[in-house]
Design a protein around this motif. Sequence first.
Motif, PDB file in Angstrom:
ATOM      1  N   ASP A   1     -28.830 -21.978 -13.823  1.00  0.00           N
ATOM      2  CA  ASP A   1     -27.319 -22.466 -14.620  1.00  0.00           C
ATOM      3  C   ASP A   1     -27.240 -21.258 -15.538  1.00  0.00           C
ATOM      4  OD1 ASP A   1     -26.292 -22.975 -16.513  1.00  0.00           O
ATOM      5  OD2 ASP A   1     -27.031 -24.693 -17.604  1.00  0.00           O
TER       6      ASP A   1
ATOM      7  N   ARG B   1     -25.601 -20.214 -17.042  1.00  0.00           N
ATOM      8  CA  ARG B   1     -25.794 -20.000 -18.592  1.00  0.00           C
ATOM      9  C   ARG B   1     -26.599 -19.022 -18.767  1.00  0.00           C
ATOM     10  NH1 ARG B   1     -25.125 -25.743 -21.343  1.00  0.00           N
ATOM     11  NH2 ARG B   1     -27.093 -25.816 -20.114  1.00  0.00           N
TER      12      ARG B   1
ATOM     13  N   TYR C   1     -20.267 -22.431 -12.577  1.00  0.00           N
ATOM     14  CA  TYR C   1     -20.463 -23.618 -13.210  1.00  0.00           C
ATOM     15  C   TYR C   1     -20.036 -25.327 -12.687  1.00  0.00           C
ATOM     16  CZ  TYR C   1     -21.603 -20.089 -17.525  1.00  0.00           C
ATOM     17  OH  TYR C   1     -21.804 -19.158 -17.706  1.00  0.00           O
TER      18      TYR C   1
ATOM     19  N   PRO D   1     -24.630 -26.476 -11.229  1.00  0.00           N
ATOM     20  CA  PRO D   1     -26.035 -25.665 -11.854  1.00  0.00           C
ATOM     21  C   PRO D   1     -27.733 -26.438 -12.521  1.00  0.00           C
ATOM     22  CG  PRO D   1     -24.080 -26.330 -13.135  1.00  0.00           C
ATOM     23  CD  PRO D   1     -24.149 -26.822 -12.068  1.00  0.00           C
TER      24      PRO D   1
ATOM     25  N   PRO E   1     -31.360 -26.437 -14.567  1.00  0.00           N
ATOM     26  CA  PRO E   1     -32.546 -26.088 -15.604  1.00  0.00           C
ATOM     27  C   PRO E   1     -32.864 -25.034 -15.331  1.00  0.00           C
ATOM     28  CG  PRO E   1     -32.552 -27.996 -16.452  1.00  0.00           C
ATOM     29  CD  PRO E   1     -31.309 -28.393 -14.932  1.00  0.00           C
TER      30      PRO E   1
END
Length: 333
Positions: free
Chosen positions: A209, A211, A220, A237, A239
């Motif tokens: 991810d 982020r 994204y 994406p 985690p």
Amino acid sequence: MITFFNAKHVHHQGAVEMFRGALLPCFEVAARVERVRDELRRRRLGAIEEPSPFDDAVSHRVHAPRYVDFLRGAWDEWVALNPAHENRDALPSVWSVRHFSFDVGTPLTRGAWRAARSGAACALSAAESVRSGAAQSAFALTRPPGRYSGYDFFGGYCFLNNAAIAAQALRDGGVERVAVLDVDYYHGNGTQCLFYDRDDVFFMSIHGDPRTEYPFFLGYADEEGAADGNGCNLNIPLPRGTEFSAWRAALAHGLRAIAGFRADAFVVSLGVDTFEADPISGFRLRSEDYLRVGEDLARAGLPTVFMMEGGYAVDEIGVNVANVLEGFEACRS
């Protein structure tokens, strides 16, 4: 499967890189591809050959000519600034509004251009062997990797985008629709940028991810392509800590999208930094899982070019890459 090996990779070996605030020895080292080559030989997974030469102008089909010229002459310019630079890698530390590099983790060394150029030759040789029908699948075993480099920038250890060069060569050779599947832990921002507004190359990536993971500014799920390429870009994406069952489900989703695109050929950016013991990544795939990855890729039934990308658990990288190729070949036979 035929493998094209970049013997000139040894000319590029960075001393240090900046990684999350620390100056560390480079993770992208020569032993990576040598371990893979040795494992391919041990398992007898096809011929290993040198790439054919090519004219640098071929790179201009993907990269800006001024950027290629910069890479060709950057080391000499660096040393000309100060003779002491001869023994010091060039790491960017000051940016103008537009600069050729987008990070501080990619040392430009004396041999970077020589190694990257030979890697592009491996990509082109692999693509041509598949395009011509000489082989149904081929592997470009090279470093430095390529997927982060874009039209006029380098970063993420990458200088020339080998996967994009291979995909463009397939298109130029008459293949109508090409899919690029990126399975490296980190998003291939360079490849995405190169094809984002095109409808003849489908880019799909499974990655950490953005982020929380490099390269942060791209990767994204809402990035679906632009202009003619709208709908031809798929990011999945996942985690940190994702295990194989969830990762494999994402791969299945991506392969369905590629089937819907009706691709005529396949370029796989093969990063195995999804491995559970990789020192700079965060997925949880095990060595035996890579056999299943190869089988799943083979079921797409497409002429396939594999491109060596990431993977920094050096002791296991040979087994993990060879498992992908062995699973692929077993399913194809």
